[in-house]
Design an enzyme around this catalytic site. Sequence first.
Site, PDB file in Angstrom:
ATOM      1  N   ASP A 171       3.989 -27.785  49.597  1.00  0.00           N
ATOM      2  CA  ASP A 171       3.359 -29.092  49.422  1.00  0.00           C
ATOM      3  C   ASP A 171       4.363 -30.150  48.997  1.00  0.00           C
ATOM      4  OD1 ASP A 171       0.972 -27.824  49.920  1.00  0.00           O
ATOM      5  OD2 ASP A 171       0.036 -28.371  48.023  1.00  0.00           O
ATOM      6  N   HIS A 229       6.312 -25.699  46.117  1.00  0.00           N
ATOM      7  CA  HIS A 229       6.729 -27.092  46.300  1.00  0.00           C
ATOM      8  C   HIS A 229       8.251 -27.124  46.386  1.00  0.00           C
ATOM      9  CE1 HIS A 229       2.980 -27.138  43.951  1.00  0.00           C
ATOM     10  NE2 HIS A 229       2.717 -28.321  44.470  1.00  0.00           N
TER      11      HIS A 229
END
Length: 264
Positions: free
Chosen positions: A75, A220
Site C-alpha cells: 500500500d 508498505h
Amino acid sequence: MPGTPSAIRRRCAGAAVAAVALATALSGCTTYDTQSPRSARNAAAKKAGADPSAAALPAGAVDCREAKCIALTFDAGPSEHTPALLKVLDEKKVRVTFFLLGHNHVDKYPDLVAQMGRNGNVLGNHTWTHRRLTDLEPAEIRTELDRLNTAVEKLTGERPTLMRPPQGRTNKEVAKISKELGLSLVLWNDTASDYATTDSALIHKRILKDAHRDGIILLHDLYKGTVPAVPGIIDSLRAEGYTLVTVPELMAPAKPEPGKIYKP
C-alpha cells in the site's frame, strides 16, 4: 498511512453475513458482506458446470486451485524505496499487487508508476489523500477514488480495477460508489504493522506467523524497515511451499466483481 487489521474487527454478533467486519468505535458497528478468494474460485467452478469458459485461467496465471498460493500486496506507494523493491521482485521473479496513493506519491514519483505495473504486477487504488472513506460524503468518496484512477490511467493507459480502502474502513456507501467506478475492494488477513517498526527481522517474523493458503499480505514499501525484509519473506514463504501471486491470480478463474469486498 497504516492499514491495520485493528481497524476492522469481527464483533457484530448475530449478523447474517458471510463474514462480519466491524470498524472501530470511530465509525460505529458497521457490517458488510465479504467473500474470500477461495469461495470466489469455488463459485466460478460451480458456474463452469454450465459455462466451461468460467473455469478458464488468464494466460500465464498460476492455478491457485492446485497451488498453495498467497498474495503479496503493498500500500501507499510509490516511494523513495520503490526502486529497491522492484529490483527485489524482479530478481525473485515475484508478481505483486500495488495499491497506489495519489498525493505525495503518484504525483511525486510519476515515472515509477509505469515501472510498478510491469512484469505482471497489478496496480490498484488506495485513494488520492488516504482519508477514511467512511467519514466522507459520497461526492468526496468519488473524488478520492476517481482522481487516483484518472492519474494512473494517464500514466499507464489503464485504470485500476482493485481498491483498498485506507485503514480497511468501508461500508455499503463506499462499496456502492466503488461499484459505479468499476472497483473491487480488497482487504487482507496478514500484516506486520510495518508503519510502527523499522525492525526488518520483526516484520519478517510477523508476516510468517499469520501466513496461510489463499491469504493476502499487507506491507508498505514507504517504511524504512519493509523492503529489506521482503527478500527473506519471499524465501521463507517459498520454503513453506507457497507460490506468490497477484490478487487477480489468487481469485482466478473468478474475476473480481466491482463493489464486492474480498477478504481471506
